[in-house]
Design an enzyme around this catalytic site. Sequence first.
Site, PDB file in Angstrom:
ATOM      1  N   GLU A 266       3.927   7.366  10.005  1.00 44.93           N
ATOM      2  CA  GLU A 266       4.680   7.313   8.827  1.00 44.93           C
ATOM      3  C   GLU A 266       5.904   6.365   8.841  1.00 44.93           C
ATOM      4  O   GLU A 266       6.173   5.663   7.845  1.00 44.93           O
ATOM      5  CB  GLU A 266       4.921   8.758   7.989  1.00 44.93           C
ATOM      6  CG  GLU A 266       5.593   8.869   6.752  1.00 44.93           C
ATOM      7  CD  GLU A 266       4.683   8.324   5.782  1.00 44.93           C
ATOM      8  OE1 GLU A 266       4.958   7.415   5.110  1.00 44.93           O
ATOM      9  OE2 GLU A 266       3.794   9.234   5.636  1.00 44.93           O
TER      10      GLU A 266
ATOM     11  N   ASP B 204       9.118  -8.768  10.539  1.00 43.04           N
ATOM     12  CA  ASP B 204       9.060  -7.255  10.497  1.00 43.04           C
ATOM     13  C   ASP B 204       8.379  -6.981   9.239  1.00 43.04           C
ATOM     14  O   ASP B 204       7.755  -5.729   9.275  1.00 43.04           O
ATOM     15  CB  ASP B 204      10.546  -6.798  10.441  1.00 43.04           C
ATOM     16  CG  ASP B 204      10.422  -4.980  10.459  1.00 43.04           C
ATOM     17  OD1 ASP B 204       9.924  -4.525  11.468  1.00 43.04           O
ATOM     18  OD2 ASP B 204      10.949  -4.587   9.675  1.00 43.04           O
TER      19      ASP B 204
ATOM     20  N   LYS C  15       4.616  -4.840   8.297  1.00 38.69           N
ATOM     21  CA  LYS C  15       4.652  -3.554   7.401  1.00 38.69           C
ATOM     22  C   LYS C  15       3.435  -3.979   6.336  1.00 38.69           C
ATOM     23  O   LYS C  15       2.666  -3.127   5.830  1.00 38.69           O
ATOM     24  CB  LYS C  15       5.966  -3.344   6.486  1.00 38.69           C
ATOM     25  CG  LYS C  15       7.190  -2.881   7.832  1.00 38.69           C
ATOM     26  CD  LYS C  15       8.442  -2.595   6.977  1.00 38.69           C
ATOM     27  CE  LYS C  15       9.381  -2.213   8.017  1.00 38.69           C
ATOM     28  NZ  LYS C  15      10.697  -1.910   7.592  1.00 38.69           N
TER      29      LYS C  15
END
Length: 920
Positions: free
Chosen positions: A704, A776, A780
């Site tokens: 998560e 980054d 995601k």
Amino acid sequence: MASLSAAISRSSSSPCFPPPNPNTASLSHHRNIFHSQCRAFPLSRPSLFLRKGLTLPPGRESSSTRICASVADVSLNLSVEEKQLPKGDTWSVHKFGGTCVGTSQRIKNVADIIIKDDSERKLVVVSAMSKVTDMMYDLINKAQSRDENYVAALDVVLEKHTQTAHDLLDGDHLASFLSQLHQDINNLKAMLRAIYIAGHATESFTDFVVGHGELWSAQMLSLVIRKNGVDCKWMDTREVLIVNPTSSNQVDPDYSLSQEGLEKWYSLNPAKVIIATGFIASTPQNIPTTLKRDGSDFSAAIMGALFRARQVTIWTDVDGVFSADPRKVSEAVILKTLSYQEAWEMSYFGANVLHPRTIIPVMRYGIPIIIRNIFNLSAPGTKICHPSVIEDEDKQDLQNFVKGFATIDNLALVNVEGTGMAGVPGTASAIFGAVKDVGANVIMISQASSEHSVCFAVPEKEVKAVAEALQSRFRQALDAGRLSQVAVVPNCSILAAVGQKMASTPGVSATLFNALAKASINVRAIAQGCSEYNITVVIKREDCIKALRAVHSRFYLSRTTIAMGIIGPGLIGSTLLDQLRDQASVLKEEFNIDLRVMGIISSKSMLLSESGIDLARWRELRDEKGEVANLDKFVHHVHGNHFIPNTAIVDCTSDSIIAGHYNDWLRKGIHVVTPNKKANSGPLDQYLSLRALQRQSYTHYFYEATVGAGLPIISTLRGLLETGDRILQIEGIFSGTLSYIFNNFKDGRAFSEVVAEAKEAGYTEPDPRDDLSGTDVARKVIILARESGLKLELSDIPVESLVPEPLRDCASAQEFMQQLPKFDQLLSKKQEEAENAGEVLRYVGVVDVTNKKGTVELRRYKKDHPFAHLSGSDNIIAFTTRRYQNQPLIVRGPGAGAQVTAGGIFSDILRLASYLGAPS
């Protein structure tokens, strides 16, 4: 036997073994019991008699019936007034084992318990003092192996009892006991000398010798009680208990003859307190014998049945019967009650309860057995009784359907299979006939209804002989192909779940096997009787303790224990460790969750613990006890602790090499929790392999915190997909660093100034280019795209980098920050154009599921858009779906910082515990 008889004849005339004195009162003198070779002192019950002029030493009244039978079968008219034996609830029976009477102080404690028992009548069965029975067997072994040290060993036995007597007794009581003790020792010396000469001891001789420990402890205890002013007699149970040997390690009580013996004994020795010897008895031919394994418990149960006692209390050194072996399951609990059948089943499968035969005599009359701890009198113990009594006493309590778990180790599984077995009468008989012929003990049998195979478990030491016997017996069938194989599976253990209520409760088997599956335990064979008192499974020996912990935890709601290894105790990892420390007691007390950090590893060092690291001192302990980092050793240590059924590795790094181990760990049954994005955003085949492995097994992979730190982004997306919604687009500000920068990039401020401020505040990586490059955010985006079903590689995502191209190759972060102001004008112009249009700049990632693509770029949004109203380092993600098409589903909150990221990891750990059985 002739040589032994001759040796006995010679030794009986030796100075240490004087001939029988017809005027001596005690049967001890008639332990010149070598009439008729190995028939040790016949005691003919119909012709017991008292000799003229008999003077009994104090405390020896019960020995009147231990007089040798008259050769002429003389019967005297006794003037002693005979008393009828009262039976029923007025009697309570106590049994004290060797540990309970192991020292003089413990004998005093036993006497105190007996005196304080308010029962009207008491029968107390005692064992020999601790280790004495072993010492007596050692005497036999030394003598028959012609080791002259048996004399010194017997002197040690004498000294032990002499010292104990001096501690407990005085006056006439002490003198009479010591006189009898020395007489017994002299007789034993003569017998051992005879055995030494013959080089052999019969079973009867051995039983006679080893039974002396009980005689001495019973006499001493009775004298201690008499010393306290209580009327007490002691009983040599060889005069009462009659048993028929059925094998070398089994006897059957003759209740009819024993009842006659008891009534006769009591008529001559009426008393309200009787101290009886455990372990020893006689055969119908009056030959001394023993009750074999757990003999004293068996003695107490038989006596309870003969007296029709109210209850039988077995005193031991534990608080009662445990739900599992406490040496293997630290959370095992004391069971308040057990039915006779449950106790029987648990003891058969190795639980330290009672020998199954101990239960038979009392079960016949519904007499309860109480297991209590002599060293903890406040503990109520465990009551073993009829199920109806349990239901009456516990009708207000929510009972566990499974009462306890037991294991048997060092077994092998034998599997006989072949199509020729189906429908052929006598096949099973032939199989087990062959097993019987080699004297092997079958522990468990399982057969499929197709009759294609029969498998059974035997002790591993017997499996070679069994396999050879079966190969020989079925050679023709094997050669003809009617049987395909006789296979042996070594290194097995049996795990048994026992409970009387299992028979009427659906789902018990499902719960059991679910617990085993979640602990990655493979079941090799299953057996369950139609009574459903137990479910038995065969598993690998190395999985035994792990399996026991897993099923016990599942049924008893004991703390769901997870052995954890923390990789990367940096900013996020150390924050997680602090959160675990602060919450540990609450999790244990309120949620039955026990999270034990068994290891912490960084790139250079690691700290390991066998039982769990003290998280209040982990930094100090790492400095004191840390060792050179070795990832393989670290993982083996964390996962190899079989006392804890569940293992989890928590990867708090951003290392791609560490992420490359996830697949292997999951295959080994190790759960993985991580904020590391490298595995899910790396090569597509690696990601698909991880997800497939997760779906195929009960091993869990939680990540998560890879997107949105502690925000529920992944779980929200999964919830939408699992409930049938269709994702159209996911758009969001995924970087807390870039959120902070663009929230503050206004009012004419230079871009480089805001970046420097963010770096100073700790929002950026040490090198801000890692944030400004957009990589980054792209990771995601690719994670969310793959979760949405898109099969994209990271290289498929176009990324708008905020690092000016000339500065991408700067040698250091410091040089980059020094050069950045030179390029402020480009972004300042974009910000000014957006401001003039009533818009704001936001750095976003977009997953366009409809068009199967993703992007990372700088976009402009109207000032009334949700993305325009962020503050600080907040993240915001908008899910546009078939259900949320007109008004996207928004998730917003802090998306950066050690506390929220560690909190997200912690949440995943608790979700893992819930999946493993912790109460929600």
